[in-house]
Design an enzyme around this catalytic site. Structure first.
Site, short mmCIF file in Angstrom:
data_model
loop_
_atom_site.label_atom_id
_atom_site.label_comp_id
_atom_site.label_asym_id
_atom_site.label_seq_id
_atom_site.Cartn_x
_atom_site.Cartn_y
_atom_site.Cartn_z
N GLU A 156 -4.84 -7.07 14.80
CA GLU A 156 -4.20 -5.37 14.83
C GLU A 156 -5.29 -4.62 14.86
O GLU A 156 -5.16 -3.92 14.70
CB GLU A 156 -3.85 -5.60 12.79
CG GLU A 156 -2.47 -4.14 12.70
CD GLU A 156 -2.14 -4.24 11.34
OE1 GLU A 156 -0.94 -4.72 11.47
OE2 GLU A 156 -2.38 -4.28 10.70
N GLY A 209 -4.99 -2.07 5.68
CA GLY A 209 -4.09 -2.88 4.43
C GLY A 209 -4.69 -4.32 4.75
O GLY A 209 -5.17 -4.81 4.01
N ARG A 210 -5.34 -4.32 6.08
CA ARG A 210 -5.55 -5.91 6.51
C ARG A 210 -7.20 -5.95 5.69
O ARG A 210 -7.81 -7.09 6.46
CB ARG A 210 -5.43 -6.01 8.02
CG ARG A 210 -6.39 -4.31 8.97
CD ARG A 210 -6.36 -4.84 10.32
NE ARG A 210 -6.33 -4.12 10.67
CZ ARG A 210 -5.67 -3.35 11.20
NH1 ARG A 210 -4.72 -2.71 10.50
NH2 ARG A 210 -6.03 -1.61 11.54
N GLU A 213 10.49 -4.70 4.57
CA GLU A 213 10.71 -6.02 4.28
C GLU A 213 9.99 -6.25 2.33
O GLU A 213 11.35 -7.37 2.22
CB GLU A 213 9.30 -6.50 4.32
CG GLU A 213 9.89 -7.00 6.41
CD GLU A 213 9.21 -5.60 7.70
OE1 GLU A 213 9.17 -4.79 6.86
OE2 GLU A 213 8.56 -5.41 8.30
N HIS A 239 -5.23 -33.49 17.81
CA HIS A 239 -4.79 -33.92 18.08
C HIS A 239 -3.28 -33.40 18.41
O HIS A 239 -2.12 -33.90 18.61
CB HIS A 239 -3.79 -34.98 17.11
CG HIS A 239 -4.92 -36.57 16.42
ND1 HIS A 239 -5.23 -37.24 16.60
CD2 HIS A 239 -5.77 -35.92 15.88
CE1 HIS A 239 -5.92 -37.74 17.10
NE2 HIS A 239 -6.53 -36.92 15.48
N LYS A 264 8.51 -1.28 13.00
CA LYS A 264 8.88 -0.20 11.65
C LYS A 264 10.17 0.48 11.82
O LYS A 264 11.26 0.53 11.23
CB LYS A 264 7.94 0.41 10.49
CG LYS A 264 7.27 -0.87 10.33
CD LYS A 264 6.61 -0.22 9.04
CE LYS A 264 4.54 -0.47 8.57
NZ LYS A 264 3.75 -0.23 7.84
N LYS A 280 1.19 -1.46 0.35
CA LYS A 280 0.20 0.10 0.22
C LYS A 280 0.02 1.01 -0.10
O LYS A 280 0.40 1.67 -0.51
CB LYS A 280 -0.90 -0.19 0.92
CG LYS A 280 -1.87 1.07 1.10
CD LYS A 280 -2.33 1.48 2.31
CE LYS A 280 -3.83 2.57 2.71
NZ LYS A 280 -4.32 2.47 4.18
O1 F6P Z 1 1.75 -4.36 9.50
C1 F6P Z 1 1.73 -3.41 9.49
C2 F6P Z 1 1.19 -2.94 8.48
O2 F6P Z 1 1.10 -1.70 8.13
C3 F6P Z 1 -0.31 -3.29 7.36
O3 F6P Z 1 -1.20 -2.97 7.92
C4 F6P Z 1 0.18 -3.47 6.46
O4 F6P Z 1 -1.23 -4.45 5.92
C5 F6P Z 1 1.39 -4.39 6.18
O5 F6P Z 1 1.75 -3.14 7.54
C6 F6P Z 1 2.13 -3.99 4.67
O6 F6P Z 1 2.11 -2.39 4.65
P1 F6P Z 1 2.29 -1.84 3.26
O7 F6P Z 1 1.10 -2.98 2.18
O8 F6P Z 1 2.06 -0.70 3.21
O9 F6P Z 1 3.41 -2.95 2.58
#
Ligand code: F6P
Length: 550
Positions: A359, A273-274, A217, A390, A514, A211
């Site tokens: 979240e 995002g979620r 990452e 199990h 972050k 987003k």
């Molecule tokens: O995990 C935190 C977060 O901000 C989430 O809300 C989001 O889905 C994720 O990082 C990834 O963010 P982006 O889509 O901006 O890379």
């Protein structure tokens, strides 16, 4: 009373009435409740779309449900719901609208943000995604050397990974089996390494899903993926345009990365995002299942949106599920909530829900900035049955914790299974029904004795029961049913956030992580003295550097 003169949630008459009711109820015994109301197994059920919901095995009475609905009314859950659907900026800490419901609205719907109808934009992106997905699926879209794409690698994290990864698994049976989708999220280089090590770069398409397009990452993995591709293709920069597309709200950063913005699929800041896998973030899924199936899924979402928006409180399923969670978390002391799908295709469903729920509602400050005095979001966990049976079911049956659980099952196995594997489905579902029965009604000492069990073993073999469960049953796990299920949980989470008076749409706790990671990295790589690093962390970093021979 709050400083602003508003009555604190836990001091409202509705909350107090629930607390009193809980005292009066004592330990509700499901055996007794069912004996007194033999029709409970059909009366305490609801339907929405293709979903049949049985909530009879809950530790509630008609009075409990009425009092919970009164709490929902007092906290104006439906008022906030209407504000969300209207596009108001209910995510106050980020000053954003919350309009994932617009992502699945029909073409002719009108939903405005700041006076602009967002629905045409949503469908324009869906159409662009569909055209692209069709080109990849048909082989018309080729890699740099003219070969068709065989593997799609989605690089993203959090909402830009969990949703499409979960849904790809869930809808495997509907995917084009000539195409494979892999998901890379972890900044641990081994994730990307394992994902691409057996791939042919000339047949690989990377979808960079972010987003913000600033998530470390994702940007790091995307950069490494580009290097992997260019190394294999003789460093020809032009190859990037054929092998990389982006899903983002941030065109500038996408261009900076070197992806042609013509190959960018857009979404908007009013999509959290979620809550985003039904937006452009679902491109990998759409390529896998095709645009028609993707739209069926959106229709499933929309069906439950409409139900949540219009159904009266008594038959509103997301409201009910949200209220049951409030009952257990705030009045019966439950700390967690298990989601146990009896479908292997839903193996990532609970992991997806963890982000959605934890979240969203893992907050200790209310919308007005006050520390809450009540429990908020539960720990959400679970894996598909029967594997869990199990492993950890022992604790649910005979442990000391109250763990409300959702059991999700389907009447039909997927169509493509052969007869022998289809026959296994009844055994799977026999477990499904047997578990909720055992959890609810247990086994009394007398029943154990009647089986001839020696007296000293009777306590060990006694099951107290009264472990509450919701059963969600559908005929088949189709794209539409998946959309219905996800929307159900989205709105359940909404209901709880509304009652607890927290902002379910920000995630400041994650943002802190972050920033801190970026600050600490130079200490690892260069041994830099990072101001503010505590004594324990400084010592750990020193050991790490020593172990790495630095
Ligand atoms: O995990 C935190 C977060 O901000 C989430 O809300 C989001 O889905 C994720 O990082 C990834 O963010 P982006 O889509 O901006 O890379």
């Amino acid at each position: 009373m709050n400083a602003d003169g508003r009555t604190r949630l836990d001091q409202t008459p509705e909350w107090t009435a629930l607390a009193k009711h809980r005292e009066e109820l004592g330990n509700l015994r499901l055996r007794e409740v069912f004996a007194a109301h033999p029709d409970r197994g059909t009366a305490y059920t609801l339907r929405v779309g293709d979903l049949y919901i049985d909530y009879s095995k809950h530790l509630v009475t008609d009075d409990t449900l009425r009092l919970l609905r009164e709490l929902a009314a007092a906290t104006d859950v439906f008022g906030l719901r209407d504000a969300m659907f209207r596009g108001e900026r209910i995510n106050t800490t980020e000053d954003r609208a919350v309009l994932h419901t617009a992502l699945r609205a029909p073409r002719d719907a009108v939903i405005e943000v700041d006076g602009e109808n967002v629905v045409p934009g949503v469908h324009a992106v869906l159409d662009k995604m569909a055209a692209f997905a069709d080109r990849v699926r048909s082989g018309e879209w080729t890699g740099h050397t003219g070969k068709r794409i065989r593997t799609v690698v989605n690089i993203g994290i959090g909402g830009s990974d969990l949703g499409p990864a979960m849904a790809y698994e869930a809808l495997r049976a509907f995917t084009d089996r000539d195409l494979t989708v892999r998901f890379v999220s972890n900044v641990d280089g081994s994730d990307l390494h394992e994902a691409v090590r057996d791939l042919d770069p000339t047949e690989t398409l990377f979808i960079i899903a972010s987003k913000t397009f600033t998530t470390i990452e994702t940007v790091t993995n995307a950069t490494s993926a580009r290097t992997w591709l260019l190394d294999a293709l003789g460093g020809e920069e032009a190859a990037v345009a054929r092998h990389f597309v982006a899903l983002s709200t941030n065109a500038e950063k996408v261009a900076d990365f070197g992806i042609d913005t013509a190959n960018m699929f857009e979404f908007w800041d009013w999509v959290g995002g979620r809550y985003s896998y039904d937006s452009a973030i679902g491109l990998s899924l759409m390529i896998a299942v095709g645009p028609d199936r993707f739209r069926e899924m959106l229709d499933g979402f929309h069906l439950v949106d409409e139900h949540f928006r219009t159904a009266p409180a008594e038959s509103n399923v997301p409201l009910l599920l949200g209220l049951l969670g409030v009952w257990y978390g705030n009045f019966l002391g439950a700390q967690s909530h298990a989601v146990l799908p009896y479908s292997h295709y839903l193996s990532k469903f609970t992991a997806y829900l963890q982000q959605l729920d934890m979240e969203s509602n893992g907050k200790y400050v209310d919308r007005d900035g006050h520390e809450v005095r009540w429990q908020t979001g539960p720990v959400v966990w679970g894996t598909p049955g029967t594997n869990g049976q199990h492993a950890y079911y022992q604790l649910i049956h005979q442990g000391t914790k109250l763990i409300p659980a959702d059991f999700i099952g389907f009447a039909e196995p997927v169509a493509e299974l052969g007869d022998e594997l289809k026959a296994q489905h009844d055994l799977l579902m026999a477990n499904f029904f047997a578990q909720t029965q055992a959890l609810a009604f247990g086994k009394t000492p007398d029943e154990v004795r009647a089986e001839g069990v020696p007296e000293e073993l009777v306590p060990h073999k006694t099951f107290k029961g009264d472990h509450p469960t919701t059963t969600i049953l559908a005929r088949e796990l189709t794209p539409s049913v998946l959309g219905q299920l996800v929307a159900l949980y989205e709105h359940k989470v909404f209901v709880q956030g509304a009652i607890w008076n927290i902002d379910s749409f920000d995630q400041w706790g994650v943002e802190l992580g972050k920033v801190l990671a970026k600050r600490v990295e130079p200490a690892l790589t260069e041994g830099a003295d990072v101001p503010g690093l505590d004594a324990s962390s400084r010592a750990l970093v020193a050991v790490y550097r020593e172990l790495r021979g630095r």
